[in-house]
Design a protein around this motif. Sequence first.
Motif, PDB file in Angstrom:
ATOM      1  N   ALA A 212       0.840  -1.200   0.000  1.00 21.91           N
ATOM      2  CA  ALA A 212       0.000   0.000   0.000  1.00 21.91           C
ATOM      3  C   ALA A 212       0.875   1.250   0.000  1.00 21.91           C
ATOM      4  CB  ALA A 212      -0.913   0.009   1.223  1.00 21.91           C
ATOM      5  N   GLY A 213       0.471   2.244  -0.753  1.00 19.72           N
ATOM      6  CA  GLY A 213       1.198   3.506  -0.778  1.00 19.72           C
ATOM      7  C   GLY A 213       0.269   4.618  -1.198  1.00 19.72           C
ATOM      8  N   THR A 214       0.747   5.844  -1.032  1.00 17.68           N
ATOM      9  CA  THR A 214      -0.091   6.989  -1.357  1.00 17.68           C
ATOM     10  C   THR A 214       0.681   7.986  -2.209  1.00 17.68           C
ATOM     11  OG1 THR A 214      -1.435   6.776   0.621  1.00 17.68           O
ATOM     12  CG2 THR A 214      -1.334   8.962  -0.389  1.00 17.68           C
ATOM     13  N   VAL A 215       0.086   8.362  -3.334  1.00 22.38           N
ATOM     14  CA  VAL A 215       0.701   9.333  -4.223  1.00 22.38           C
ATOM     15  C   VAL A 215      -0.015  10.661  -3.998  1.00 22.38           C
ATOM     16  CG1 VAL A 215       1.283   9.896  -6.604  1.00 22.38           C
ATOM     17  CG2 VAL A 215       1.233   7.504  -5.857  1.00 22.38           C
ATOM     18  N   GLU A 216       0.742  11.648  -3.513  1.00 25.74           N
ATOM     19  CA  GLU A 216       0.159  12.955  -3.210  1.00 25.74           C
ATOM     20  C   GLU A 216       0.326  13.900  -4.391  1.00 25.74           C
ATOM     21  OE1 GLU A 216       0.639  13.126   1.648  1.00 25.74           O
ATOM     22  OE2 GLU A 216       1.981  14.360   0.432  1.00 25.74           O
ATOM     23  N   PHE A 217      -0.743  14.604  -4.693  1.00 24.42           N
ATOM     24  CA  PHE A 217      -0.720  15.600  -5.761  1.00 24.42           C
ATOM     25  C   PHE A 217      -1.181  16.940  -5.196  1.00 24.42           C
ATOM     26  CE2 PHE A 217      -1.785  11.617  -7.990  1.00 24.42           C
ATOM     27  CZ  PHE A 217      -0.804  11.589  -8.959  1.00 24.42           C
ATOM     28  N   ILE A 218      -0.749  18.036  -5.824  1.00 26.41           N
ATOM     29  CA  ILE A 218      -1.460  19.278  -5.604  1.00 26.41           C
ATOM     30  C   ILE A 218      -2.239  19.571  -6.872  1.00 26.41           C
ATOM     31  CG2 ILE A 218       0.069  20.204  -3.833  1.00 26.41           C
ATOM     32  CD1 ILE A 218       1.330  21.963  -5.889  1.00 26.41           C
ATOM     33  N   VAL A 219      -3.436  20.118  -6.670  1.00 30.39           N
ATOM     34  CA  VAL A 219      -4.308  20.415  -7.798  1.00 30.39           C
ATOM     35  C   VAL A 219      -4.601  21.916  -7.776  1.00 30.39           C
ATOM     36  CG1 VAL A 219      -6.505  19.915  -8.944  1.00 30.39           C
ATOM     37  CG2 VAL A 219      -5.376  18.141  -7.574  1.00 30.39           C
ATOM     38  N   ASP A 220      -4.417  22.551  -8.924  1.00 30.51           N
ATOM     39  CA  ASP A 220      -4.734  23.974  -9.064  1.00 30.51           C
ATOM     40  C   ASP A 220      -6.216  24.068  -9.434  1.00 30.51           C
ATOM     41  OD1 ASP A 220      -5.105  26.592 -10.002  1.00 30.51           O
ATOM     42  OD2 ASP A 220      -3.008  26.758 -10.604  1.00 30.51           O
ATOM     43  N   PRO A 221      -7.067  24.598  -8.523  1.00 29.74           N
ATOM     44  CA  PRO A 221      -8.509  24.575  -8.795  1.00 29.74           C
ATOM     45  C   PRO A 221      -8.888  25.463  -9.973  1.00 29.74           C
ATOM     46  CG  PRO A 221      -8.054  25.823  -6.789  1.00 29.74           C
ATOM     47  CD  PRO A 221      -6.752  25.230  -7.229  1.00 29.74           C
ATOM     48  N   ALA A 222      -8.043  26.437 -10.306  1.00 32.55           N
ATOM     49  CA  ALA A 222      -8.355  27.339 -11.421  1.00 32.55           C
ATOM     50  C   ALA A 222      -8.129  26.631 -12.757  1.00 32.55           C
ATOM     51  CB  ALA A 222      -7.489  28.597 -11.323  1.00 32.55           C
ATOM     52  N   THR A 223      -6.984  25.984 -12.884  1.00 31.20           N
ATOM     53  CA  THR A 223      -6.631  25.358 -14.172  1.00 31.20           C
ATOM     54  C   THR A 223      -6.993  23.880 -14.215  1.00 31.20           C
ATOM     55  OG1 THR A 223      -4.455  24.694 -13.384  1.00 31.20           O
ATOM     56  CG2 THR A 223      -4.652  26.918 -14.318  1.00 31.20           C
ATOM     57  N   ARG A 224      -7.286  23.283 -13.040  1.00 29.34           N
ATOM     58  CA  ARG A 224      -7.499  21.845 -12.884  1.00 29.34           C
ATOM     59  C   ARG A 224      -6.285  21.033 -13.340  1.00 29.34           C
ATOM     60  NH1 ARG A 224     -12.526  21.207 -11.186  1.00 29.34           N
ATOM     61  NH2 ARG A 224     -12.765  18.995 -11.650  1.00 29.34           N
ATOM     62  N   GLU A 225      -5.090  21.681 -13.305  1.00 28.84           N
ATOM     63  CA  GLU A 225      -3.846  20.946 -13.520  1.00 28.84           C
ATOM     64  C   GLU A 225      -3.471  20.266 -12.204  1.00 28.84           C
ATOM     65  OE1 GLU A 225      -1.937  20.791 -16.281  1.00 28.84           O
ATOM     66  OE2 GLU A 225      -3.197  22.159 -17.467  1.00 28.84           O
ATOM     67  N   PHE A 226      -2.804  19.119 -12.299  1.00 24.68           N
ATOM     68  CA  PHE A 226      -2.327  18.481 -11.073  1.00 24.68           C
ATOM     69  C   PHE A 226      -0.833  18.202 -11.184  1.00 24.68           C
ATOM     70  CE2 PHE A 226      -3.719  14.995 -13.809  1.00 24.68           C
ATOM     71  CZ  PHE A 226      -2.734  14.029 -13.664  1.00 24.68           C
ATOM     72  N   TYR A 227      -0.157  18.222 -10.055  1.00 25.18           N
ATOM     73  CA  TYR A 227       1.287  18.007  -9.993  1.00 25.18           C
ATOM     74  C   TYR A 227       1.609  16.998  -8.910  1.00 25.18           C
ATOM     75  CZ  TYR A 227       1.022  22.633 -12.166  1.00 25.18           C
ATOM     76  OH  TYR A 227       0.710  23.689 -12.977  1.00 25.18           O
ATOM     77  N   PHE A 228       2.524  16.104  -9.226  1.00 28.36           N
ATOM     78  CA  PHE A 228       3.028  15.152  -8.232  1.00 28.36           C
ATOM     79  C   PHE A 228       3.722  15.903  -7.105  1.00 28.36           C
ATOM     80  CE2 PHE A 228       6.697  12.721  -6.607  1.00 28.36           C
ATOM     81  CZ  PHE A 228       6.066  11.579  -6.162  1.00 28.36           C
ATOM     82  N   LEU A 229       3.392  15.546  -5.867  1.00 27.77           N
ATOM     83  CA  LEU A 229       3.998  16.205  -4.715  1.00 27.77           C
ATOM     84  C   LEU A 229       5.008  15.271  -4.074  1.00 27.77           C
ATOM     85  CD1 LEU A 229       3.573  18.846  -3.086  1.00 27.77           C
ATOM     86  CD2 LEU A 229       1.900  17.605  -1.709  1.00 27.77           C
TER      87      LEU A 229
END
Lengths: 492, 492, 169, 169
Positions: free
Chosen positions: B270-287
Motif C-alpha cells: 500500500a502507498g499513497t501518491v500525493e498531488f497538488i491540484v490547481d482549482p483554477a486550471t485543474r492541472e495536477f502536480y506530483f507532490l
Amino acid sequence: MFHKILIANRGEIAVRIIRACHELGIQAVAVYSEADADARFVRMADEAVLIGPPPPAESYLQADAIIQAARETGAEAIHPGYGFLAENAAFAQAVQDAGLTFIGPPSTAIAAMGDKAEARRRIEAAGVPITPGYQGEDEDRALADAARRIGFPVLVKAAAGGGGKGMRVVWEESELTEAMAAARREARHAFGDDRLIVEKFVPRAHHVEFQILADGHGHVVHLFERECSVQRRYQKIIEETPSPLLDPDLRARMGAAAVAAAQAVGYVNAGTVEFIVDPATREFYFLEMNTRLQVEHPITELVTGLDLAQWQIRIAAGEPFPYRQEDLQQQGHALECRVYAEDPANGFLPSTGDLLLARFPQGPGIRVDAGVETGDAITHHYDPLIAKIIVHAEDRTAAIRRMIYALGQTAIHGVITNIPFLLDVLRHEDFSAGRADTKWVDRVLADWSSEDDPEDLILAALALSDLMPTAGAQPVAAPAGPDPYSPWQSLR
Amino acid sequence: MFHKILIANRGEIAVRIIRACHELGIQAVAVYSEADADARFVRMADEAVLIGPPPPAESYLQADAIIQAARETGAEAIHPGYGFLAENAAFAQAVQDAGLTFIGPPSTAIAAMGDKAEARRRIEAAGVPITPGYQGEDEDRALADAARRIGFPVLVKAAAGGGGKGMRVVWEESELTEAMAAARREARHAFGDDRLIVEKFVPRAHHVEFQILADGHGHVVHLFERECSVQRRYQKIIEETPSPLLDPDLRARMGAAAVAAAQAVGYVNAGTVEFIVDPATREFYFLEMNTRLQVEHPITELVTGLDLAQWQIRIAAGEPFPYRQEDLQQQGHALECRVYAEDPANGFLPSTGDLLLARFPQGPGIRVDAGVETGDAITHHYDPLIAKIIVHAEDRTAAIRRMIYALGQTAIHGVITNIPFLLDVLRHEDFSAGRADTKWVDRVLADWSSEDDPEDLILAALALSDLMPTAGAQPVAAPAGPDPYSPWQSLR
Amino acid sequence: MPAYQYNARTYNLTLIPAGEGYRIEVDGRVIEVDAVEPRPEGLRIRLDGRWHTVYVSREGKVQWVSHQGRAFRFEQVAARGRRSRAGGGSGDGQVRSPMPGQVRAVHTTVGDSVDMGQTLMLLEAMKMEIRIQAPCKGVVEAIHAEAGAVVEKDQVIVVLSCGEEESDG
Amino acid sequence: MPAYQYNARTYNLTLIPAGEGYRIEVDGRVIEVDAVEPRPEGLRIRLDGRWHTVYVSREGKVQWVSHQGRAFRFEQVAARGRRSRAGGGSGDGQVRSPMPGQVRAVHTTVGDSVDMGQTLMLLEAMKMEIRIQAPCKGVVEAIHAEAGAVVEKDQVIVVLSCGEEESDG
C-alpha cells in the motif's frame, strides 16, 4: 422536516431511532413503562413520558396514552419501531386522525398486508408467486379440509401475525387439532386476533427477504435481499446480505416481485417483502410483507450505504427518494448476529438479570446496535435481545472472520447468552457453504451443547479474580454523598 | 500466512494493526517505550517487549532493538505503521537481512520515493506532471539561485521528509536564509538528514492524494482519492473522499498517474501518491509518495469496502490482489476528523495530561480509531493525536451532518482538544462548498476563537457537578485490597 | 482457598506465588501463570508466554469469567463442597420454573392425578410460551403460583408426589 | 457556595432546591433547572422541558464540564476570588513555557540584553518546535531551564527585567 418525533418503542430500536433523529437535528421523545425508567433509550431522549406498568398491554400497546404523550410534548410524528404497535393499522389511522404523521406506510397498506389471507389475494393478483394455500373460512373444520387438500406437511399460522408467533408446522393430520389450538392461543395473546390460515410447507426452504423503499411521490425501489434462513423455531438469529443462494438473475426477478408487491397495496415508506426460496428448483414464493423497519435492517444499510431509519423519517416528511434502481448496488458483505439473553445449553430458555458487564466489540467494519449498557437490567417483560452485532467486510469469508472476531471481543456477565452457539454456527461447514435452510438449526444443532469444561486460562482467571476491583458488583453511579438526588446537602 | 507479527509503532495505528492481525488469526507483538508501559496497544497485544526510554530516538527509532525483539518472540514479519521507521529504507533492508518480512514496499522503492529529488526525477521520467523545482546541489547558495529562477513564492522542504516537518513557504527573498536554516534544523531532528529541495509554490492549491495497492505479482490498482486540503500549518486535520474538486475525468487521469508513479519505482504493497491540484486550471502536480499506510486510510476503507491494513499483511504474505481496477468503486462519502490534544484558542499549543474522560461516539456509520481510553495519559513525548473520528454516509451533506453529530457525542476531559475548532470548520460555508484549499485554515481561521462564554446548561452542570461520583479522578483500576498485585494477600 | 462450582462440577483452587507469576493448583493439577496484571478492562494473564485479557465480574458468591465470547458462571462453595440444589430440574417431585416469567394458565388443581408429561402450567416470558409438564406420574400436592403471578427461575411452582416407579428416573 | 474560574472570569454559584429541580444563581442571574438525574454516563439536566446529558469530571480543584463537543475547564477558587496567576502570558518579565515539552536549545545567557521578540529558547513537544521570544526589551535575569530539560506548561523558564517603556505593554 419535523421538529420533534415521538418513538413508540423501547430497547435497541428506540436507541437507533433517537440517533437518526439527533443526526437530522430532530428532538426525540421517548415513552416508557415503569420497568424502563432507567433504560438507555430513556436516558438518550430529549424528553420522556411514562405511559404505564411493565406489561406491554398496559404500556407500549396503549395507543391512546402514546398519542396523548405526543400531543402533550408537541411531537409532530410518531415512529413505531418494530413489534408492539408497528403493524397495527388502527394505531396508524389513530395517529393520522390525531393530526400527527405516522412514520410508516398508510394504514390501508398495513391492513392489507397484516391480514395474511387478504395479502395473499392482493399479491397473487399482482403476479407474484405464492405458495399453494388456503385463506377462506376461518373454522377449524374448513382449515383441516384445506390442509388435507394441500397435503401434509402444512404450515398453520396467524392471519394477523409474524415472527413465528402463532405459527406451527404440521407434519401429519393427527397433530392438526392441537396445533391449531396452540396457534390460536398464541395469536390471540400476540395480536389480539386468533384467525388462522394454512399453506403448503416447503422443506429445506431458504428465507430470503427484500427491503423496499417507496417515497410519497410514486417512486418504489428495492434495496436488495437479506438471507435470514438461520432460524431457531422461527426466530431469526443470523442474517446476511448478499444471500449466498441468489445469482444476479434470481435477485433481479425477486426484486421486481418485491416492488410489485409493494405497489399492489399502494405502499409508502420502508417495508420488507419476505419470500421462501426452494433451493432445488430455485422457485420463490411470497411469504408475507412486514410493513415496518426490520430488526435486521442494518445489514442493508451497510451494503447499500443508505440510512434506512433516516429515510423513513425523510419520506414521512415528504422528501422524494433521489436514487433510481440502477443507481443502487450492494458493496461487500454484511452479517448480523442477534445476541439473546437465553441459555443455549438449557433449551434456550430466557435468562434474566442485571448486566454486571456488557462489553461490546469495536473496530473497523464492526457496528453494535444495543439497547443496554453495563448496569442495565434484562427483565422477563420484553424481548430477550441484548444487542445486534453487525459486521461489514469485502466478501463473505472476510465477513464471517470479522464476526467471529467481534463476538470474541464481546463479554456479557449477569445473564447467559447465545454467543457460544452463534460462534459454533459461524464455524459450521454448512454455514460456510451457505447451505443453511430455515430448519437447519433445529435439525442439525438440536442437541447442541457448548464445549463445556473451562480451559486453563478460565480457571487461572477464576483463581486470580480477586485481583480485580469488583466494578460490576457496585452500583455504577455510586452516590457521592448519602443522597445522590440531594446536591444541596453535598454542596454544603 | 504469518503466525506472528511485530508492530514497530504505538498509539492508534498499533491498535489498528493489532485488530487486523487478530481478525486474520495472527498473534501481535508490541514493542513499547517506558512511557507506554500501560498503553492500550500494549494491553491488546499478545506479547509486548520494552525497547527503551520515552524519547523516540531511544526506543521507537531503535531499529536493532526492534529486530532483536522480533527474533526473540519468533515474529516472522514487522509492520512499521506510519511515522518512526515506516519510511526508513535502511530499516526495511535490515528487516529483510534478518530473514524477516517487512510489511511494506521494497527498501529500493522507499529509498527512491524518500529522497524527494530522486523521486521527482523518476516520476517525471514516467510522464507524471511535477511542479517546477530544483533538486540539484544541496548548498544554500545553489538553492537560493534556484528559488530566484523559479520565482517567489517557493516552497523549501526536506529532501527526506514529509508531514510538513522541515517545510517552509518563502514569499520573498529576504526570508530565504532564515527559512532554510529552520527547515534544515527541523529536517535534521525529524529525519536525521538535513538536505533540502526547493520548488514552485502553487497558491490556493488543493491537496489530493491517491491510495494505491500493488501486489507482489505485478498487479497495481488505485483505490481513488482522498481530499486532504483542510490543513493547519501542513498538518492535515480533516480528510474526505470523494474529493469535492474532482470529476470522473480528472479522477481517472490522476488515478492513472498514481499507478504510473508506483510502477516507476517497482512499488509493492500500500502507498499513497500525493498531488497538488490547481482549482483554477485543474492541472495536477506530483507532490510526493508516502510509502506506507496513511493516518487517513480509514476513509478509503469505508468507501471501497476494503481493509487496507489486512491487505498490507496479505500482500506481504504473497497473496495476489483479486480485484481489477474496474471492479473497484467509491460508495457514499467518508470524512475523518483528527482529534488532537491541543488548544486551538491558545495558538494550538499542545495540551498534555491524564484523560479523566475519553468518551467516543457510537452509532451507524461512525468509526473511531483511538489509541487511548479513559485513564490513559497524553504525554509530550509523542504525537498529539487522541483519536480519529471517521464517518460514512450516503453523500457529502449526510457525512458532514453525521460528523457534527459524532463530534458532539465525544467528550474528552483532562486535556484541551481541537473539537470546537473542527466543528466550526465543518459548519463553515467554504467547507460546505468544498472550497477549502491547503492554506484556507491558516488564512480564514487564523484568528479563530471559540464562542467562549459557557451557556446556562454548562453553568447548571457546574453547579450540580457534585451530584456525580468523581469517577474520573479515581484510578480506574482501584485496587481491591491494599496491594492489587498481591492476590496471595487478598485471597487469604 | 476457594472452591467454585460450574455445571455440577466443583473446582478447588490453590494459588501460590511463583516468581513474577503464580502456580495454580486445580484439584491437584497445576497451571503455571507467567504473570498477571489487573487492568481497567479485565485481567491480563500470561500463559505460555502469551498475554490474554479475561473479563471477570463478581456478584456475591457468583463469579463470572469470560474469554473469546464464552462466559462461565461459577458459584463459590465451601471447599470440597457438593452442588447445591439449583438448576431447573424436577427430581423429587418439586417442579421448578425453568425460567423467570409470568404464569399464563394453570391446568391442574391440588389433588389431581397426573400422568408423566401432562401439562401443569403455561409460562410466558419474553414473548415465549413454555409448557410445564409433569416429570412423573403422581398426585398434585401443592401449587405455588396462580395465573398472572410472576415467578423466578428455579422457583418451586408445583409439588407432586411421584409414583415410586418414576421417582428415581 | 463554590466559585469557579474560566477564561479569567469568575462564576459565583448558588444552588437552591426548588420543587423537583433547582434554582441556580450565577452572579445574581437565575437559571431554573426543572430536574436533574446523575447517570453512569453523565449528568442529565432538564432545562426548559428538555433533557440534556452533560459530562462532568473532577480532579482536585479542576472541574471539567462538556456538552456537544465543547469542553470547559473550570478551576475552583475562593468565592469572589480573582484570577490566580496562570496561563502562558509574559506580563512582568516572567517568561513562562506555553506548553509542556523539552528544551531543544537556549539562545541566551544571564546578563544578556535582549530585544523584544528575540528568540530566547527553542522548545519541542509532540514533534512541534516553538520559539520562546522575549516579551519586552530588557536584560536576562535568570534562566530556569537548560537544553534537554523537560518543562511543564506555565513553568517560569526565563526572567527578564523589562525596560520601562515596554513593561506595561
